[in-house]
Design an enzyme around this catalytic site. Structure first.
Site, short mmCIF file in Angstrom:
data_model
loop_
_atom_site.label_atom_id
_atom_site.label_comp_id
_atom_site.label_asym_id
_atom_site.label_seq_id
_atom_site.Cartn_x
_atom_site.Cartn_y
_atom_site.Cartn_z
N HIS A 36 26.07 23.82 -2.39
CA HIS A 36 24.86 24.18 -2.42
C HIS A 36 24.16 23.95 -3.17
CE1 HIS A 36 25.87 27.37 0.49
NE2 HIS A 36 27.54 27.51 -0.33
N GLU A 118 27.46 26.68 -5.46
CA GLU A 118 26.54 26.55 -6.20
C GLU A 118 25.74 25.77 -6.78
OE1 GLU A 118 23.58 27.13 -4.33
OE2 GLU A 118 23.98 29.35 -2.85
N HIS A 157 26.15 23.01 3.04
CA HIS A 157 25.11 23.74 3.58
C HIS A 157 24.59 23.17 4.90
CE1 HIS A 157 23.26 28.26 2.93
NE2 HIS A 157 24.34 27.60 3.81
N ASP A 167 20.51 22.03 2.04
CA ASP A 167 21.42 22.15 0.23
C ASP A 167 22.49 21.31 0.48
OD1 ASP A 167 21.12 24.70 1.86
OD2 ASP A 167 22.45 24.77 -0.26
#
Length: 185
Positions: A36, A118, A157, A167
């Site tokens: 992400h 992330e 993602h 993303d």
């Protein structure tokens, strides 16, 4: 090489216990890695707001954008900042709330069987070398711990929520990431 503990943590990495997780369904095996990106406020880095967001303590008065995400309860397992520093929010054996409505290889609810990482960034700004190196190191450690997690089962993602998510975006170089990963094997 990074070491994973029996508690589902990366040894030596800061762990901030997010409430935005739960036990995985019985019999779920980690078999997918989802990459992400996030920046809070959008396009800004180093604010500390991502941590606050994942811990449900984001001050929505700090920025107008924050009103649009107020009340959301999300967290990835890990955050890799622009300098390549890793922070863990959810143990790997637990289900983090990172993917939302999602599907991979005809299997719904990717949170059940995935790990979410992330990267501090946005779709259209290049990621940093330290981020790629940290992501490759984490990926290598996860692949060693979870045999069903293979190179072919690493995605963005956008791949599991097409039309809803973009993303890690076009600025993320999958080729460069895989080259960094190959250096570790």
């Amino acid at each position: 090489m990074l070491q994973l503990t029996d508690q589902g943590l990366i040894s030596g990495v800061p762990f901030l216990d997010s409430p935005n997780c739960e036990d995985r369904p019985e019999g779920s095996e980690v078999s997918l890695l989802v990459v992400h990106n996030i920046s809070l406020p959008p396009g800004q880095f180093g604010s500390g707001d991502i941590t606050d967001f994942f811990l449900n303590r984001l001050d929505v008065e700090r920025h107008p954008y924050f009103h649009s995400i107020a009340g959301l309860r999300v967290s990835a397992h890990l955050l890799i900042d622009r300098q390549g520093a890793i922070t863990q929010f959810v143990p790997f054996h637990r289900r983090a709330w990172h993917a939302g409505k999602s599907c991979y290889a005809s299997r719904e609810n990717c949170n059940d069987f995935s790990i979410g990482i992330e990267l501090e960034g946005c779709d259209d700004l290049a990621y940093t070398d330290p981020q790629y190196q940290a992501l490759a190191a984490v990926t290598r450690a996860l692949m060693a711990r979870y045999p069903a997690l293979t190179r072919e089962r690493i995605c963005g993602h956008s791949d599991i929520a097409p039309g809803r998510k973009t993303d890690p975006g076009p600025a993320f170089s999958w080729d460069y990431f895989y080259a960094q990963l190959d250096l570790l094997f």
